[in-house]
Motif scaffolding. Structure first.
Motif, short mmCIF file in Angstrom:
data_model
loop_
_atom_site.label_atom_id
_atom_site.label_comp_id
_atom_site.label_asym_id
_atom_site.label_seq_id
_atom_site.Cartn_x
_atom_site.Cartn_y
_atom_site.Cartn_z
N UNK A 1 7.16 -19.86 -12.80
CA UNK A 1 8.27 -19.86 -11.99
C UNK A 1 8.96 -18.61 -11.55
N UNK A 2 8.84 -17.97 -12.66
CA UNK A 2 9.60 -16.42 -12.50
C UNK A 2 9.00 -15.47 -11.43
N UNK A 3 7.39 -15.86 -11.68
CA UNK A 3 6.85 -14.99 -10.34
C UNK A 3 7.01 -15.48 -8.92
N UNK A 4 7.11 -16.69 -8.92
CA UNK A 4 7.37 -17.45 -7.65
C UNK A 4 8.73 -17.07 -6.96
N UNK A 5 9.67 -16.96 -7.70
CA UNK A 5 10.99 -16.87 -7.57
C UNK A 5 11.24 -15.09 -7.21
N UNK A 6 10.40 -14.43 -7.91
CA UNK A 6 10.23 -12.98 -7.58
C UNK A 6 9.79 -12.62 -6.17
N UNK A 7 8.58 -13.58 -5.87
CA UNK A 7 7.78 -13.46 -4.70
C UNK A 7 8.77 -13.96 -3.61
N UNK A 8 9.41 -14.72 -3.65
CA UNK A 8 10.52 -15.12 -2.48
C UNK A 8 11.58 -14.12 -2.20
N UNK A 9 11.94 -13.61 -3.36
CA UNK A 9 13.02 -12.54 -3.15
C UNK A 9 12.34 -11.30 -2.34
N UNK A 10 11.24 -10.97 -2.92
CA UNK A 10 10.33 -9.97 -2.55
C UNK A 10 10.27 -10.08 -0.77
N UNK A 11 9.68 -11.18 -0.53
CA UNK A 11 9.46 -11.59 0.73
C UNK A 11 10.69 -11.47 1.68
N UNK A 12 11.79 -12.15 1.20
CA UNK A 12 12.97 -12.07 1.91
C UNK A 12 13.76 -10.67 2.24
N UNK A 13 13.39 -9.84 1.10
CA UNK A 13 13.66 -8.34 1.18
C UNK A 13 12.84 -7.55 2.27
N UNK A 14 11.67 -7.86 2.22
CA UNK A 14 10.68 -7.06 3.04
C UNK A 14 10.84 -7.48 4.58
N UNK A 15 10.87 -8.77 4.85
CA UNK A 15 11.27 -9.40 6.09
C UNK A 15 12.55 -8.80 6.58
N UNK A 16 13.61 -9.00 5.78
CA UNK A 16 15.15 -8.57 6.12
C UNK A 16 15.12 -7.13 6.69
N UNK A 17 14.45 -6.19 5.76
CA UNK A 17 14.49 -4.91 5.89
C UNK A 17 13.79 -4.64 7.30
N UNK A 18 12.83 -5.12 7.76
CA UNK A 18 12.18 -4.71 8.84
C UNK A 18 12.92 -5.18 10.11
N UNK A 19 13.30 -6.69 10.05
CA UNK A 19 14.38 -6.96 11.13
C UNK A 19 15.55 -5.91 11.26
N UNK A 20 16.29 -5.59 10.26
CA UNK A 20 17.48 -4.62 10.59
C UNK A 20 16.87 -3.30 11.01
N UNK A 21 15.80 -2.79 10.50
CA UNK A 21 15.14 -1.40 10.89
C UNK A 21 14.94 -1.39 12.08
N UNK A 22 14.42 -2.80 12.98
CA UNK A 22 13.90 -2.63 14.23
C UNK A 22 15.40 -3.00 15.13
N UNK A 23 16.41 -3.55 14.60
CA UNK A 23 17.72 -3.75 15.37
C UNK A 23 18.29 -2.66 15.55
#
Length: 201
Positions: A156-178
């Protein structure tokens, strides 16, 4: 002999239609990332694909069906690219390589060939159920690809960490483009990369 010729001709026509269909989907997959779902019209897609507007309905029953296939193609391309980056790096460096590629300036600038989550995330909730289902599957696949790079994959720890990582990655690119300040854009993606690569995944 005539039967063989008819079959050959029919096969050639079917192959040509499939190739045309794939070309339309490819054009649409780039267009939705460039212009958004709402900004992607049938006439423009067909024109860019070098086809007449009237030919559209021999390939798709509706605009929504085309958008669903375009979303699927964009998602498949994104996961394939990430998997290729991971596979080309040593196992213990695969996730860092994926993060570096995703949070690169090149990816931020490549809107129409980049991640569909970063390009279309805010629009997806307003799309047809089939589009949302495709994006949901993509999010799960992307999170699983990230989790698989962890020593504790399957936990479960790996899954939760992956969700956090994905959210951070996507959010950073969205803001970097904005933002309209290149320095801030760079800082957003670099901060996310530093945090994710120093957090021990």
């Amino acid at each position: 002999m005539m039967t063989i010729m008819r079959k050959t001709s029919a096969n050639a026509r079917a192959a040509a239609k499939d190739a045309t269909h794939d070309r339309i989907v490819g054009v649409a997959a780039r267009a939705i990332r460039r212009s958004g779902y709402a900004g992607t019209g049938v006439a423009d897609i067909m024109k860019e694909a070098g086809l007449t507007h009237g030919a559209f309905y021999s390939h798709f029953p509706s605009r929504e069906a085309m958008l669903a296939e375009a979303a699927a193609a964009a998602c498949a391309e994104s996961v394939a690219n990430a998997a290729e980056v991971a596979a080309s790096a040593p196992p213990d460096e695969a996730l860092d390589a994926m993060l570096a590629a995703y949070l690169s300036k090149k990816h931020v600038e490549q809107l129409e060939t980049g991640c569909p989550l970063a390009a279309l995330g805010s629009e997806t909730s307003r799309q047809a159920p089939e589009v949302r289902r495709i994006v949901t599957r993509h999010i799960k696949a992307a999170a699983d690809l990230i989790a698989r790079q962890s020593a504790d994959w399957g936990q479960q720890s790996a899954h939760e960490r992956a969700l956090m990582t994905l959210s951070t990655m996507v959010g950073a690119v969205v803001l970097a483009r904005a933002v309209d300040e290149p320095a801030l854009s760079d800082s957003l993606r670099k901060a996310a990369l530093k945090h994710l690569t120093s957090s021990g995944h």
